[in-house]
Design a protein around this motif. Structure first.
Motif, PDB file in Angstrom:
ATOM      1  N   LEU A  65       0.826  -1.220   0.000  1.00 13.83           N
ATOM      2  CA  LEU A  65       0.000   0.000   0.000  1.00 13.83           C
ATOM      3  C   LEU A  65       0.857   1.264   0.000  1.00 13.83           C
ATOM      4  CD1 LEU A  65      -3.019  -0.820   2.369  1.00 13.83           C
ATOM      5  CD2 LEU A  65      -2.928  -0.901  -0.110  1.00 13.83           C
ATOM      6  N   THR A  66       2.060   1.179   0.571  1.00 15.13           N
ATOM      7  CA  THR A  66       2.943   2.346   0.532  1.00 15.13           C
ATOM      8  C   THR A  66       3.828   2.320  -0.724  1.00 15.13           C
ATOM      9  OG1 THR A  66       4.540   1.160   1.886  1.00 15.13           O
ATOM     10  CG2 THR A  66       3.071   2.663   3.049  1.00 15.13           C
ATOM     11  N   GLU A  67       3.588   1.346  -1.546  1.00 21.72           N
ATOM     12  CA  GLU A  67       4.282   1.171  -2.827  1.00 21.72           C
ATOM     13  C   GLU A  67       5.776   0.937  -2.653  1.00 21.72           C
ATOM     14  OE1 GLU A  67       2.728   4.560  -5.071  1.00 21.72           O
ATOM     15  OE2 GLU A  67       1.131   3.259  -5.845  1.00 21.72           O
ATOM     16  N   GLU A  68       6.140   0.322  -1.507  1.00 18.86           N
ATOM     17  CA  GLU A  68       7.544  -0.057  -1.298  1.00 18.86           C
ATOM     18  C   GLU A  68       7.795  -1.488  -1.746  1.00 18.86           C
ATOM     19  OE1 GLU A  68       7.975   1.104   2.787  1.00 18.86           O
ATOM     20  OE2 GLU A  68       7.690   3.172   2.141  1.00 18.86           O
ATOM     21  N   ALA A  69       6.711  -2.204  -2.006  1.00 20.16           N
ATOM     22  CA  ALA A  69       6.839  -3.561  -2.544  1.00 20.16           C
ATOM     23  C   ALA A  69       5.693  -3.772  -3.521  1.00 20.16           C
ATOM     24  CB  ALA A  69       6.736  -4.583  -1.418  1.00 20.16           C
ATOM     25  N   GLU A  96       0.100   5.459   7.462  1.00 21.77           N
ATOM     26  CA  GLU A  96      -1.063   6.297   7.156  1.00 21.77           C
ATOM     27  C   GLU A  96      -0.637   7.565   6.430  1.00 21.77           C
ATOM     28  OE1 GLU A  96      -3.750   6.604  10.399  1.00 21.77           O
ATOM     29  OE2 GLU A  96      -3.714   4.428  10.701  1.00 21.77           O
ATOM     30  N   GLU A  97       0.428   8.197   6.938  1.00 20.80           N
ATOM     31  CA  GLU A  97       0.907   9.439   6.305  1.00 20.80           C
ATOM     32  C   GLU A  97       1.289   9.172   4.847  1.00 20.80           C
ATOM     33  OE1 GLU A  97       1.855   8.249   9.153  1.00 20.80           O
ATOM     34  OE2 GLU A  97       1.551   9.790  10.672  1.00 20.80           O
ATOM     35  N   SER A 103      -1.776  10.593  -4.182  1.00 25.25           N
ATOM     36  CA  SER A 103      -2.966  11.199  -4.807  1.00 25.25           C
ATOM     37  C   SER A 103      -3.940  10.135  -5.319  1.00 25.25           C
ATOM     38  CB  SER A 103      -2.533  12.118  -5.950  1.00 25.25           C
ATOM     39  OG  SER A 103      -1.796  11.351  -6.870  1.00 25.25           O
ATOM     40  N   ASN A 104      -3.431   8.917  -5.474  1.00 25.44           N
ATOM     41  CA  ASN A 104      -4.257   7.809  -5.975  1.00 25.44           C
ATOM     42  C   ASN A 104      -4.675   6.892  -4.826  1.00 25.44           C
ATOM     43  OD1 ASN A 104      -5.370   6.280  -8.098  1.00 25.44           O
ATOM     44  ND2 ASN A 104      -3.599   4.916  -8.105  1.00 25.44           N
ATOM     45  N   ARG A 105      -4.734   7.466  -3.583  1.00 26.59           N
ATOM     46  CA  ARG A 105      -4.767   6.606  -2.390  1.00 26.59           C
ATOM     47  C   ARG A 105      -5.893   5.579  -2.316  1.00 26.59           C
ATOM     48  NH1 ARG A 105      -5.163  11.714  -0.319  1.00 26.59           N
ATOM     49  NH2 ARG A 105      -7.310  12.409  -0.155  1.00 26.59           N
ATOM     50  N   ASP A 106      -7.064   5.885  -2.834  1.00 23.41           N
ATOM     51  CA  ASP A 106      -8.162   4.921  -2.713  1.00 23.41           C
ATOM     52  C   ASP A 106      -8.031   3.763  -3.697  1.00 23.41           C
ATOM     53  OD1 ASP A 106      -9.214   6.510  -0.756  1.00 23.41           O
ATOM     54  OD2 ASP A 106     -10.625   7.533  -2.082  1.00 23.41           O
TER      55      ASP A 106
END
Ligand SMILES: Nc1ncnc2c1ncn2[C@@H]1O[C@H](COP(=O)(O)OP(=O)(O)OP(=O)(O)O)[C@@H](O)[C@H]1O
Ligand SMILES: [Mg+2]
Length: 258
Positions: A65-69, A96-97, A103-106
């Protein structure tokens, strides 16, 4: 594969979301369905209940979800060749932060799932007991929702808020010509010896009508024992009432959606 993504959601705690997610996953494999179980809860209960040691993996769903993987790197195989798990981790600082800043969070999960979706018949998402952006991500990524409702006092509590959130996500998805269907309300933990449980069943059926699954999950001690041993009850105690009910639920789900 024509995969179906289902969120198991209700912001109310302890209603049987995780138990339903792991046992529906296991039951679907008896019908030869290949399943990905996504644990989207910081409590990591589904991960533990599938017997996965929390120290045994590097990436969790939250790193995705944090786009680290990327999702494909975080998926773990289990002893059951038909179930893969995308595990959760309990300590997730700053997530969360990071997600809110996106900007594409959902749509993060929705976007990432596209790359692995076709490997599975069903993708089940165990949601956390909240209606925050994590649950929104699950709903946006899903084709449908199963709402477990515990057959107890105040069962209807919070359902209006949940339905409002579902409507909000439905509107978001409609823009992309996608839909989000309430596949059904699942009555859980029915104590068949007391009349109050059956009163809740009637109340929910009056409100939701056809959208209530015919299968009702009884309260059954094998269910909580299975959790303790880190296996789905359908494997721990296949002949128990709760196992039989979850296998029945899997048939209902597949008969509706193939
Ligand atoms: N049919 C059942 N019979 C007996 N115990 C059950 C049954 N279903 C669930 N339980 C127990 O009830 C508790 C809550 O269930 P579960 O963890 O599935 O709920 P949840 O909605 O995922 O909770 P949370 O909101 O905290 O994520 C667990 O201890 C579980 O073992
Ligand atoms: Mg849970």
């Amino acid at each position: 594969m024509n995969s179906i993504v289902i969120s198991i959601a209700n912001q109310k705690g302890g209603v049987g979301k995780t138990t339903t997610a792991i046992n529906l996953a296991s039951s679907l494999t008896y019908l030869d369905k290949k399943v990905l179980l996504i644990d989207l809860d910081y409590q990591a209960n589904a991960t533990t209940c599938m017997g996965i040691n929390r120290g045994s993996f590097k990436n969790s769903i939250f790193d995705c979800l944090t786009e680290e993987a990327v999702l494909s790197e975080a998926i773990i195989k289990t002893e059951n060749p038909l179930i893969d798990v995308l595990p959760a981790r309990t300590v997730v600082e700053g997530i969360e932060e990071k997600i809110i800043a996106n900007s594409n969070r959902d749509f993060i999960l929705h976007t990432q799932l596209k790359l692995v979706k076709d490997n599975y018949d069903y993708i089940l998402i165990d949601c956390p007991p909240s209606l925050g952006f994590v649950t929104i991500n699950a709903m946006v990524a899903s084709d449908g929702i199963i709402i477990p409702v515990q057959c107890e006092f105040l069962a209807m509590d919070g359902l209006t808020q949940l339905l409002n959130t579902i409507r909000l996500v439905q509107a978001k998805k409609k823009v992309n010509r996608e839909s989000l269907t309430i596949y059904g309300v699942l009555l859980t933990m029915l104590d068949t010896r007391s009349s109050s449980g059956f009163q809740v069943v009637n109340e929910i059926k009056t409100y939701f009508g056809e959208r209530v699954f015919q299968t009702i999950i009884p309260r059954n001690v094998s269910c909580s024992n299975a959790t303790f041993y880190g296996v789905p009850v359908t494997e721990f105690s296949p002949k128990s009432k709760s196992s039989i009910s979850y296998r029945q639920l899997a048939k209902e789900v597949t008969s509706r959606h193939g």
